[in-house]
Structure formats: C-alpha cells, structure tokens
Design a protein around this motif. Structure first.
Motif, short mmCIF file in Angstrom:
data_model
loop_
_atom_site.label_atom_id
_atom_site.label_comp_id
_atom_site.label_asym_id
_atom_site.label_seq_id
_atom_site.Cartn_x
_atom_site.Cartn_y
_atom_site.Cartn_z
N LYS A 146 0.82 -1.21 0.00
CA LYS A 146 0.00 0.00 0.00
C LYS A 146 0.86 1.26 0.00
CE LYS A 146 -3.83 -2.25 2.22
NZ LYS A 146 -5.07 -2.07 2.86
N ILE A 147 2.12 1.14 0.41
CA ILE A 147 3.03 2.27 0.47
C ILE A 147 3.77 2.47 -0.86
CG2 ILE A 147 5.10 3.17 1.64
CD1 ILE A 147 4.22 1.53 4.11
N ILE A 148 4.05 1.40 -1.57
CA ILE A 148 4.86 1.45 -2.79
C ILE A 148 4.38 2.50 -3.79
CG2 ILE A 148 5.58 0.14 -4.84
CD1 ILE A 148 5.83 -2.32 -3.01
N PRO A 149 3.08 2.66 -4.04
CA PRO A 149 2.66 3.67 -5.02
C PRO A 149 3.07 5.10 -4.68
CG PRO A 149 0.86 2.16 -4.55
CD PRO A 149 1.95 1.86 -3.57
N PHE A 150 3.45 5.35 -3.45
CA PHE A 150 3.84 6.70 -3.03
C PHE A 150 5.33 6.96 -3.17
CE2 PHE A 150 -0.07 5.70 -0.80
CZ PHE A 150 -0.87 6.77 -1.19
N PHE A 151 6.09 5.96 -3.62
CA PHE A 151 7.52 6.15 -3.82
C PHE A 151 7.76 7.15 -4.94
CE2 PHE A 151 8.89 1.62 -2.35
CZ PHE A 151 8.49 1.91 -1.07
N GLY A 152 8.70 8.05 -4.71
CA GLY A 152 9.10 9.00 -5.74
C GLY A 152 10.30 8.49 -6.51
N ASP A 153 11.08 9.43 -7.03
CA ASP A 153 12.23 9.07 -7.85
C ASP A 153 13.51 8.82 -7.05
OD1 ASP A 153 10.72 9.33 -10.13
OD2 ASP A 153 11.27 11.42 -10.43
N ASN A 154 13.60 9.35 -5.86
CA ASN A 154 14.85 9.29 -5.10
C ASN A 154 14.60 8.63 -3.75
OD1 ASN A 154 17.48 9.69 -4.33
ND2 ASN A 154 17.18 11.84 -3.79
N VAL A 155 14.35 7.33 -3.76
CA VAL A 155 13.99 6.61 -2.54
C VAL A 155 15.22 5.95 -1.94
CG1 VAL A 155 12.60 4.73 -1.59
CG2 VAL A 155 11.64 6.23 -3.34
N HIS A 156 15.40 6.17 -0.66
CA HIS A 156 16.43 5.50 0.13
C HIS A 156 15.67 4.70 1.18
CE1 HIS A 156 19.70 8.25 -1.33
NE2 HIS A 156 18.61 8.94 -1.63
N MET A 157 15.84 3.41 1.15
CA MET A 157 15.05 2.54 2.02
C MET A 157 15.96 1.90 3.06
SD MET A 157 12.30 -0.24 0.76
CE MET A 157 11.50 1.06 -0.15
N ILE A 158 15.53 1.96 4.32
CA ILE A 158 16.29 1.39 5.42
C ILE A 158 15.42 0.37 6.14
CG2 ILE A 158 17.50 1.88 7.58
CD1 ILE A 158 17.69 4.83 6.55
N GLY A 159 15.96 -0.81 6.33
CA GLY A 159 15.28 -1.84 7.11
C GLY A 159 16.18 -2.25 8.25
N HIS A 160 15.61 -2.33 9.45
CA HIS A 160 16.38 -2.70 10.63
C HIS A 160 15.83 -3.98 11.23
CE1 HIS A 160 17.10 -2.42 15.09
NE2 HIS A 160 18.33 -2.41 14.61
N SER A 161 16.71 -4.94 11.49
CA SER A 161 16.37 -6.18 12.16
C SER A 161 15.31 -6.94 11.37
CB SER A 161 15.95 -5.89 13.60
OG SER A 161 15.95 -7.06 14.37
#
Length: 162
Positions: free
Chosen positions: A41-56
């Motif tokens: 549900k969040i993916i459609p809101f991604f723009g052109d310059n996405v930096h994604m961080i996942g912890h644990s």
C-alpha cells in the motif's frame, strides 16, 4: 519502534526529504504476509529518489520481499541493518530467507550493516547476505550491537552519498 524514532530524528539532516517510518502490523506476532500487504500500500507513493532502510526484522522483510518481487523502479539505496537470514535458533518464522538473490534488481545500491557484538542477530548471518549479494557494500562493526544507539553517523554519511 524506539530505534526507528531515534533514527528519524537524525534524518533532520535532510530537510527536503519526505520520511516514512511506518509502523508495521502485529509486532508481537509479526507475519510476513501481513507486512507484505501493508508495504504494498506504500509502494505507489515512492518518488524518484527513494532511500530505504530496514532494521532487524524490517531488514529481513525487505530482503525477502525484494527477493520475491521486483520493483518497477529501483530505489536509490537499500540499507539493511542487523538483518537475520535463516538462523534456526533465532526463530525468524515467516521472515526466514531462503535466498536474497535478486535484490539488486530493486535497488541501485545495496548496503548491509552488521556488528560483531549484536546480541539479537548472530553475526554469522552477515555471511549469508554476502554470499547472495556480492555487489552489496558490506559495513562491519565491532561495537554497534543491534544498532540501537540514538546516534549513527555512519548511516547518515551513506545516505548523503546519493
């Protein structure tokens, strides 16, 4: 959640950035399939310059999700902090990975960070990511435990690179 809030505070170094720090469903009994529905549900809101961080567990989720699904437009950076892989003792449940191969199709740059003194996720899990993702930039630490400190300047520097 505490660590996400601390990290979000450090991201004030990027005043023009839109920062999403979603609370994923059912943290006490997390299920990959539930997180997958929420994330999509969040993916459609991604723009052109996405930096994604996942912890644990978030790092495991992103690794498993991007192994199974390729984004139409790759994110700029995918940063995985203290992610488990499939250690049977740790009991990762539905988040356990069979493979992390293919993440490079959804991210232009992959960084994986782990600390030898992590008291939650065994350091040996890092080698499994290294095997599957030879193009990833590996950041090894000896004294960051599970990356729960309020300050993490090394992460801010990586985010500033792109």
């Amino acid at each position: 959640r505490r660590e996400a809030l601390a990290l979000t505070g450090q991201l004030e170094a990027f005043p023009d950035a839109d920062i999403l720090a979603p609370t994923m469903p059912n943290s006490a009994n997390a299920q990959f399939s539930e997180w997958e529905l929420w994330f999509e549900k969040i993916i459609p809101f991604f723009g052109d310059n996405v930096h994604m961080i996942g912890h644990s567990l978030g790092a495991m989720f992103l690794a498993k999700y991007f192994h199974q699904h390729q984004l139409k437009q790759p994110v700029q950076q995918l940063i995985l902090l203290a992610g488990g892989y499939n250690d049977n003792v740790a009991g990762y449940g539905s988040f356990a990975l069979e493979s992390a191969i293919g993440l490079e199709k959804s991210a232009e740059e992959i960084h994986i960070m782990h600390s030898e003194d992590d008291f939650i996720v065994p350091y040996s899990e890092l080698a499994k990511y290294e095997r599957d993702l030879p193009e990833a930039v590996i950041h090894r630490f000896t004294n960051k435990n599970h990356f729960l400190d309020a300050e993490f300047p090394e992460l801010i520097e990586i985010l500033k690179q792109k």
